[in-house]
Each structure stands twice: as structure tokens, then as C-alpha cells.
Design an enzyme around this catalytic site. Structure first.
Site, mmCIF file in Angstrom:
data_model
loop_
_atom_site.group_PDB
_atom_site.id
_atom_site.type_symbol
_atom_site.label_atom_id
_atom_site.label_comp_id
_atom_site.label_asym_id
_atom_site.label_seq_id
_atom_site.Cartn_x
_atom_site.Cartn_y
_atom_site.Cartn_z
ATOM 1 N N PHE A 221 43.790 34.386 45.881
ATOM 2 C CA PHE A 221 42.993 35.416 45.753
ATOM 3 C C PHE A 221 43.856 36.788 46.546
ATOM 4 C CE2 PHE A 221 39.799 32.698 45.762
ATOM 5 C CZ PHE A 221 39.158 32.417 44.115
ATOM 6 N N CYS A 222 44.536 36.638 47.453
ATOM 7 C CA CYS A 222 44.979 37.341 48.383
ATOM 8 C C CYS A 222 46.847 37.453 47.488
ATOM 9 C CB CYS A 222 46.258 37.418 50.118
ATOM 10 S SG CYS A 222 44.209 37.266 50.876
#
Length: 370
Positions: free
Chosen positions: A105-106
Site C-alpha cells: 500500500f505504501c
């Protein structure tokens, strides 16, 4: 072992922001749609979260209606007020990304920021103590803090971060206004645990003229939203079972995590050895939870080829001549496996390689931002 398991769950994707929901309708939906809708349409197999009772549904509908009407009226005002020149985000905002480098997600957020040449600072969060985000009641990453003068805005959830920033870039609406269009709600996930969901997270808050200029038609907009959600709801859940598939792969994965992450000496040793064993065992449960094949590589290969088929042969990216938000999301998820056996196998046994390298090149050729 229990402590090591908790540590392992913080990575790939563990304590990363949850894949939440929203469907592709001509207007921002009033309620969060079940994950199953777009997941099934794009090939996912996950179940649906349950909102916390009828009261939550009623509140959600009211919130969605309120923010939809508010957005529409505010957009009309902004069209009359804003200058003709497009607002440059990088000229007046300082962005700080709190992350785990190996979190998919990052990685999605970094792919977006890099492609749009937005300058930002990175704060690597210790996945055990998480002291770097003690200022936040929201305890997952990524978190993006946008500082403008003496005021700051905190954006949570990777897809909300991307949608809010893209809306701000395209429309020029103030970021503090844009954030209010993505209200958080409490929900139950597939395991009955209370989590935070975000309304409208795949929807860009644009007027008709802006949307037409960006997408060219409703079909392209709906397609982008569908595959962004597919990346969150399905693709990301293929990462952990594949990178921890065997004891050797689990050890190699945690060796990479320790090198790239922020660990003390003792924490790093525990993560590399005890954590690798724990996550290898946990990955077997993940395989069952998501109904994966005995050989999870087959699910990864199928997903990669499904994505390539969706892009098609007549365009280099799903976005046409340049990557759109779905391209960047899928690329960001897959990128965290680079250098590992699962990534090498995927590149060798699927057709995704040419598309992947095109996105990589498009990001590398973006003007240097930081």
C-alpha cells in the site's frame, strides 16, 4: 513465537492500510458497496465486510449524501473562483509519507507521487514500536501529512491519499476540503474485526468538464476505479502467500525486510529468523482464507495475465498513452516483490513484463522531484 507473528503481520501487508470499498457509479455512491461487487467483476474471490448495524447504514447514507451535495456546490464555487492556471501542489505543500518500505500500500503511494513528480519526505516507521506515528490515532501506514504554512492535513489509507491528491491536482480544490469528501466509517471485516472504511475512496471529485478532460468517457473512469479496487481487494493478498511460500523464500523475504526497514539489532534478528518461520506458517492460513490454490504461484500468474488482458494489445497502459491510477496501483503492489523469487517467477511465466517495464520507465522519466 506470538510476538514474532505480530511483527510479521505488520509487513506485506499486515498493518498497512486495509483494502476498502467503493463502486464505480456515475456519481459518488451514498453508501460503501460490498467488496464482492468489483472483486468478482475483476476476478477476485474475497467476501464482503458487514457494516455495524442499521444505524451505521443510516449514518453512512446521510454522510454520503451530505458530502456529495457539499462537493457539488463547492465545485461550482471553485469554478468561478480559481485562476485559469492549474494549481501546482508541489509549490505550496510539503508532503511527508510515513511508511514501511516493503508495504504494497505504501509502494502504491510512492508510485503515484513519483509519477506526478511531487516532492515528499519519507519517514520509515519502526514496525514494532511505531513511535514515528505516535501523533496519530490512526495506527496503520501509509499516512501522508501535507503541511501548508502553519496548518497541516493528515491523509490516511493509500487509495484515499491517491484520490484526494489527484482530485486536488486536477481541480484545484483546497486539500482540506477534498479530504472531507472521503469520510471514515467503522465496519466489520471478513474476520469480524472492527476496521475503518472510507467512503468514495476510488472516486475523484471532479466536475463533468474535468472528468471528461481526464477520462474522455464514463467507461474509462469506471474501468480505472474497478481495477484500483481489484489491486486492493485481490492482488495485494497474493503477495504474502507467494513471498512466504517456502521456508527459504520466507527467510529471503525477511532478510530483505530487515535490510530495507527500520529495525534495531535485536528486532532485526528476531524478524529475520523467528518472524520468517512465523510468517511461513501464517501464509498457509492466508492461503486458506483467500481460497488460493495449493500452488499459490498459479493464482499470481493468473492475476498478472488477467491484468495484461484487461490492458489489451492496443494501448501501452490502461490509461492509454500514459499510466492511470489503476496502472500505478497494480505496479506499486507488484514492485514490493522485486528481487525475490516470486517476482522472478512472475516475470518469467506471465506476459506482464513489457507492461511492467513501461510503467517503470514512465515513472523514471517523470521530472525529478526529490
Amino acid at each position: 513465537m506470538a510476538q514474532a507473528a505480530r511483527l510479521a503481520r505488520t509487513l506485506w501487508p499486515g498493518r498497512c492500510a486495509l483494502a476498502d470499498t467503493l463502486g464505480g457509479r456515475p456519481w459518488p455512491p451514498l453508501l460503501t458497496q460490498s467488496r464482492a461487487g468489483f472483486s468478482r467483476a475483476a476476478g477476485g474471490r474475497r467476501g464482503r465486510p458487514q457494516l455495524l448495524g442499521a444505524a451505521a447504514l443510516a449514518v453512512g447514507g446521510a454522510l454520503g449524501l451530505y458530502h456529495t451535495v457539499r462537493w457539488h456546490l463547492r465545485a461550482q464555487d471553485l469554478r468561478a473562483e480559481r485562476p485559469a492556471a492549474q494549481l501546482s501542489l508541489s509549490s505550496h505543500l510539503q508532503l511527508t509519507l510515513y511508511q514501511y518500505k516493503t508495504c504494497p500500500f505504501c509502494s502504491k503511494v510512492r508510485a503515484f507521487l513519483d509519477f506526478h513528480a511531487l516532492p515528499y519526505q519519507v519517514v520509515e516507521v519502526n514496525p514494532v514500536r511505531r513511535a514515528e506515528i505516535k501523533f496519530s490515532s490512526y495506527r496503520k501506514v501509509p499516512i501522508l501529512v501535507a503541511q501548508e504554512g502553519d496548518s497541516s492535513q493528515q491523509l490516511n489509507d493509500s487509495s484515499v491519499i491517491i484520490s484526494a491528491l489527484k482530485t486536488h491536482l486536477v481541480s484545484g480544490q483546497p486539500l482540506d476540503e477534498v479530504i472531507t469528501y472521503y469520510p471514515p466509517m467503522k465496519a466489520l471485516n471478513d474476520q469480524g474485526k472492527e476496521v475503518t472504511e472510507f467512503c468514495n475512496k476510488y472516486w475523484l471529485m471532479l466536475d463533468e468538464q474535468e472528468a471528461q478532460h481526464m477520462y474522455g468517457g464514463k467507461e474509462a473512469r469506471t474501468e480505472e476505479m474497478r481495477w484500483r479496487q481489484w489491486a486492493d481487494d485481490w492482488l495485494v493478498h497474493l503477495v504474502s502467500p507467494n513471498v512466504y511460500r517456502t521456508p527459504a523464500e520466507a527467510l529471503a523475504s525477511f532478510d530483505y525486510i530487515v535490510r530495507e526497514g527500520k529495525f534495531g539489532a535485536l528486532e532485526g534478528a528476531m524478524a529475520k529468523y523467528v518472524g520468517a518461520v512465523a510468517m511461513y506458517l501464517i501464509s498457509k492460513r492466508l492461503k486458506s482464507r483467500h481460497h488460493l490454490r495449493d500452488d499459490v504461484r498459479e493464482d499470481l500468474y493468473e492475476a498478472a495475465n488477467k491484468w495484461v488482458a484487461a490492458v489489451g494489445k492496443d494501448r501501452p497502459f490502461m490509461g492509454g498513452q500514459k499510466p492511470n491510477l489503476a496502472d500505478l496501483a497494480v505496479y506499486g503492489v507488484l514492485r514490493v516483490m522485486e528481487g525475490l523469487e516470486a517476482f522472478n517467477d512472475m516475470m518469467q511465466h506471465t506476459h506482464i513484463g513489457p507492461w511492467y517495464l513501461r510503467v517503470e520507465k514512465a515513472i523514471a522519466e517523470a521530472p525529478a522531484a526529490h
